[in-house]
Design an enzyme around this catalytic site. Structure first.
Site, short mmCIF file in Angstrom:
data_model
loop_
_atom_site.label_atom_id
_atom_site.label_comp_id
_atom_site.label_asym_id
_atom_site.label_seq_id
_atom_site.Cartn_x
_atom_site.Cartn_y
_atom_site.Cartn_z
NE ARG A 83 -3.50 2.75 0.73
CZ ARG A 83 -4.58 2.99 1.45
NH1 ARG A 83 -5.15 2.03 2.13
NH2 ARG A 83 -5.09 4.21 1.49
NE ARG A 92 -7.63 2.55 -0.99
CZ ARG A 92 -8.48 3.34 -1.64
NH1 ARG A 92 -8.11 3.93 -2.75
NH2 ARG A 92 -9.70 3.53 -1.20
CG ASP A 95 -8.77 1.12 2.04
OD1 ASP A 95 -8.12 1.56 3.01
OD2 ASP A 95 -9.85 1.61 1.68
#
Length: 160
Positions: A83, A92, A95
């Site tokens: 990340r 990403r 999360d």
């Protein structure tokens, strides 16, 4: 009950987003007792639907670290999975959001519980309700099932 939301829109080490979630869940199980993982949902990227879609899931657990220590573990796990926090809401690899920690209502400089957006995103509520159909948002006691029809961020559907 502890509730953690998991999301991924980028592959990591050759694994597609749904696999990234399963691998991250395996890491979190080491710290969370009685952990269960929801089905994985596919949802449009937000706020830019032109970005790659997200794989989303929710993990619920009976016990685990205190909220601030769990937040540290979540951030450490996101970093371990590649990340990067360069652009807000960018695609990403992972999360992780702490949604609920045994019904706590709190706000510190690092953490707000319940998560302030937990009632606004169907990609959190749908998988959470798969595991805990009677979940209620801490603070106001609103049932997740009652919040779901009016969520402003919508489009989640079972992925795999």
């Amino acid at each position: 009950m502890i509730v953690v939301a998991l999301g991924s829109s980028q592959p990591f080490e050759g694994g597609p987003p749904p696999e990234v979630l399963r691998r991250a869940a395996a890491v979190l199980r080491n710290a969370l007792q009685g952990a269960r993982l929801s089905p994985v949902y596919r949802s449009p990227a937000w706020p830019d639907p032109a970005d790659p879609p997200f794989a989303n899931a929710v993990m619920v657990a009976e016990e685990g670290p205190e909220p601030e220590a769990l937040l540290d573990l979540l951030i450490e796990t996101e970093t371990r999975f590649g990340r990067r926090r360069e652009v807000r809401n960018a695609p990403r690899t992972l999360d992780l959001d702490l949604i609920d920690h045994h019904g706590a209502v709190m706000e510190t400089d690092r953490l707000i519980l319940p998560h302030p957006c937990c009632g606004d995103r169907d990609f959190v509520l749908r998988p959470l309700l798969d595991l805990e159909p009677l979940w209620r948002r801490p603070g106001d006691g609103a049932f997740g099932a009652a919040l779901l029809p009016s969520t402003p961020v919508r489009g989640a559907e079972i992925w795999c």
